[in-house]
Design an enzyme around this catalytic site. Structure first.
Site, PDB file in Angstrom:
ATOM      1  N   GLY A  46       3.746  -9.622 -13.771  1.00 50.78           N
ATOM      2  CA  GLY A  46       2.368  -9.480 -13.305  1.00 50.78           C
ATOM      3  C   GLY A  46       1.329 -10.271 -14.086  1.00 50.78           C
ATOM      4  O   GLY A  46       0.387 -10.810 -13.513  1.00 50.78           O
ATOM      5  N   ASP A  67      12.235 -16.722 -17.983  1.00 53.02           N
ATOM      6  CA  ASP A  67      12.362 -15.365 -17.418  1.00 53.02           C
ATOM      7  C   ASP A  67      13.767 -15.278 -16.828  1.00 53.02           C
ATOM      8  O   ASP A  67      14.345 -16.283 -16.450  1.00 53.02           O
ATOM      9  CB  ASP A  67      11.305 -15.102 -16.329  1.00 53.02           C
ATOM     10  CG  ASP A  67      11.024 -13.618 -16.129  1.00 53.02           C
ATOM     11  OD1 ASP A  67       9.860 -13.196 -16.248  1.00 53.02           O
ATOM     12  OD2 ASP A  67      11.995 -12.857 -15.848  1.00 53.02           O
ATOM     13  N   LYS A  90      12.605 -15.525 -10.359  1.00 56.22           N
ATOM     14  CA  LYS A  90      11.151 -15.690 -10.544  1.00 56.22           C
ATOM     15  C   LYS A  90      10.827 -17.112 -10.990  1.00 56.22           C
ATOM     16  O   LYS A  90       9.840 -17.704 -10.571  1.00 56.22           O
ATOM     17  CB  LYS A  90      10.630 -14.695 -11.589  1.00 56.22           C
ATOM     18  CG  LYS A  90      10.557 -13.272 -11.089  1.00 56.22           C
ATOM     19  CD  LYS A  90      10.018 -12.341 -12.184  1.00 56.22           C
ATOM     20  CE  LYS A  90       9.876 -10.932 -11.656  1.00 56.22           C
ATOM     21  NZ  LYS A  90       9.484  -9.986 -12.718  1.00 56.22           N
ATOM     22  N   ASN A 147       8.448  -5.762 -23.388  1.00 58.42           N
ATOM     23  CA  ASN A 147       9.266  -5.057 -24.385  1.00 58.42           C
ATOM     24  C   ASN A 147       9.067  -5.644 -25.776  1.00 58.42           C
ATOM     25  O   ASN A 147       8.792  -6.838 -25.937  1.00 58.42           O
ATOM     26  CB  ASN A 147      10.742  -5.074 -23.984  1.00 58.42           C
ATOM     27  CG  ASN A 147      11.296  -6.481 -23.955  1.00 58.42           C
ATOM     28  OD1 ASN A 147      11.811  -6.970 -24.963  1.00 58.42           O
ATOM     29  ND2 ASN A 147      11.154  -7.171 -22.830  1.00 58.42           N
ATOM     30  N   CYS A 206       8.997   5.302 -14.333  1.00 56.25           N
ATOM     31  CA  CYS A 206       8.523   4.049 -13.787  1.00 56.25           C
ATOM     32  C   CYS A 206       7.129   3.752 -14.326  1.00 56.25           C
ATOM     33  O   CYS A 206       6.203   4.528 -14.129  1.00 56.25           O
ATOM     34  CB  CYS A 206       8.501   4.173 -12.264  1.00 56.25           C
ATOM     35  SG  CYS A 206       7.761   2.778 -11.460  1.00 56.25           S
TER      36      CYS A 206
HETATM   37  P1  ATP Z   1       7.972  -3.682 -13.630  1.00 54.37           P
HETATM   38  O1  ATP Z   1       8.350  -3.452 -15.059  1.00 54.37           O
HETATM   39  O2  ATP Z   1       6.613  -3.161 -13.327  1.00 54.37           O
HETATM   40  O3  ATP Z   1       9.001  -3.267 -12.660  1.00 54.37           O
HETATM   41  P2  ATP Z   1       8.333  -6.465 -14.276  1.00 54.37           P
HETATM   42  O4  ATP Z   1       9.738  -6.296 -14.775  1.00 54.37           O
HETATM   43  O5  ATP Z   1       8.028  -7.691 -13.454  1.00 54.37           O
HETATM   44  O6  ATP Z   1       7.866  -5.254 -13.394  1.00 54.37           O
HETATM   45  P3  ATP Z   1       6.113  -7.143 -15.970  1.00 54.37           P
HETATM   46  O7  ATP Z   1       5.556  -6.437 -17.148  1.00 54.37           O
HETATM   47  O8  ATP Z   1       5.218  -7.391 -14.812  1.00 54.37           O
HETATM   48  O9  ATP Z   1       7.410  -6.365 -15.558  1.00 54.37           O
HETATM   49  O10 ATP Z   1       6.673  -8.556 -16.427  1.00 54.37           O
HETATM   50  C1  ATP Z   1       7.362  -8.795 -17.590  1.00 54.37           C
HETATM   51  C2  ATP Z   1       8.239 -10.022 -17.342  1.00 54.37           C
HETATM   52  O11 ATP Z   1       8.816 -10.412 -18.576  1.00 54.37           O
HETATM   53  C3  ATP Z   1       9.401  -9.746 -16.363  1.00 54.37           C
HETATM   54  O12 ATP Z   1       9.421 -10.738 -15.356  1.00 54.37           O
HETATM   55  C4  ATP Z   1      10.627  -9.819 -17.258  1.00 54.37           C
HETATM   56  O13 ATP Z   1      11.769 -10.313 -16.587  1.00 54.37           O
HETATM   57  C5  ATP Z   1      10.160 -10.761 -18.361  1.00 54.37           C
HETATM   58  N1  ATP Z   1      10.909 -10.573 -19.605  1.00 54.37           N
HETATM   59  C6  ATP Z   1      10.970  -9.450 -20.348  1.00 54.37           C
HETATM   60  N2  ATP Z   1      11.798  -9.614 -21.397  1.00 54.37           N
HETATM   61  C7  ATP Z   1      12.266 -10.892 -21.325  1.00 54.37           C
HETATM   62  C8  ATP Z   1      13.186 -11.650 -22.111  1.00 54.37           C
HETATM   63  N3  ATP Z   1      13.770 -11.133 -23.166  1.00 54.37           N
HETATM   64  N4  ATP Z   1      13.450 -12.928 -21.733  1.00 54.37           N
HETATM   65  C9  ATP Z   1      12.859 -13.471 -20.648  1.00 54.37           C
HETATM   66  N5  ATP Z   1      11.992 -12.784 -19.860  1.00 54.37           N
HETATM   67  C10 ATP Z   1      11.696 -11.515 -20.178  1.00 54.37           C
END
Ligand code: ATP
Length: 268
Positions: A46, A67, A90, A147, A206
């Site tokens: 997002g 990603d 993505k 995270n 969630c």
């Molecule tokens: P939601 O958690 O609401 O279901 P989301 O997974 O798209 O949605 P966001 O906080 O919108 O969460 O986006 C975080 C993005 O960071 C995600 O697309 C996730 O795949 C990416 N991401 C998180 N950790 C890593 C990582 N270790 N390496 C690459 N991309 C990452």
């Protein structure tokens, strides 16, 4: 018979002239330099996807995206992705859209989890050779992940490579978020933030998300990145936003004197 022309001024049909107006108006000394910068960005959910879009529209020379996730219908409450893209990577969707927006911006994508053992070396290598001519590191690393593990890895690499790191996060309840700019040796390290964790996801909790809060945090992040790269205005080091109380707060962060960290990066 009079033909009505929308605009005969060529400057109005060239998006770059609107960017160059910042120079003409004295806001920034040399806007063209934006094309020389390369930015690495991890996480195109997002927040990150909007940051990539804004930096592309601003004309940043190269954006390297990381990603591992695929688009789901559950992501439609966020910006950018569309229902017919469900199942796509993505990274693929983002590259497809952004390279059409601005052919002058090179978009490089890595479909990977940066924290996976087999990927961390490749991640580091791609950042350290990420400049336009591939001879130097990128100018800035941006994290838009959900995270702590990935944020801490980026902070570690930022410290090891003396690379400025901008961290953008939104809280679990989608009602607050912050953007922090870490300059190794000059500012404090990662600030705690009420963020989403994989553990919570596994437990079936969630996290909430709103395209509004995500876009505000993305706008603050992209704005600060452009100001930092082009050296205009006051760059912030920590800005937090509270959607409940409508408060924006900025403050400085300081290195921990107990940590004898690497020497400060030159030039910042
Ligand atoms: P939601 O958690 O609401 O279901 P989301 O997974 O798209 O949605 P966001 O906080 O919108 O969460 O986006 C975080 C993005 O960071 C995600 O697309 C996730 O795949 C990416 N991401 C998180 N950790 C890593 C990582 N270790 N390496 C690459 N991309 C990452």
């Amino acid at each position: 018979h009079k033909v009505e022309v929308m605009s005969s001024d060529p400057s109005e049909s060239n998006p770059y002239s609107r960017l160059m107006a910042l120079k003409a108006l004295g806001v920034v000394k040399n806007y063209e330099r934006v094309r020389d910068f390369s930015v690495a960005l991890v996480g195109i959910g997002g927040v990150g996807v909007s940051v990539v879009e804004m930096l592309t529209r601003c004309g940043v020379g190269k954006i390297i995206i990381y990603d591992y996730d695929t688009i789901e219908l559950a992501n439609m409450n966020k910006m950018f992705y569309r229902p017919e893209q469900a199942g796509w990577n993505k990274t693929m969707a983002c590259r497809h859209y952004c390279s059409e927006l601005n052919p002058d911006t090179t978009i490089e994508v890595h479909n990977m989890d940066i924290t996976a053992k087999e990927n961390t070396a490749k991640f580091k290598e791609s950042i350290s050779t990420g400049s336009l001519d591939r001879k130097e590191k990128v100018s800035l690393l941006i994290g838009c992940v959900d995270n702590l593990e990935a944020r801490e890895l980026m902070e570690r690499f930022s410290d090891e490579m003396q690379l400025p790191f901008m961290d953008a996060v939104v809280a679990d309840d989608a009602m607050s978020g912050h953007v922090q700019l870490i300059i190794p040796g000059r500012t404090g390290g990662l600030e705690a933030a009420p963020i989403k964790t994989h553990m919570e996801k596994r437990a079936g909790i969630c996290p909430a998300s709103l395209p509004t809060t995500d876009s505000i945090i993305a706008g603050l992040c992209a704005q600060n990145a452009i100001k930092f790269l082009l050296g205009f205005g006051e760059v912030f080091f920590l800005m937090s936003y509270n959607a409940i109380t409508n408060e924006f707060a900025t403050r400085m962060t300081y290195p921990d004197p107990r940590k004898s960290s690497s020497p400060p990066a030159d030039g910042y």
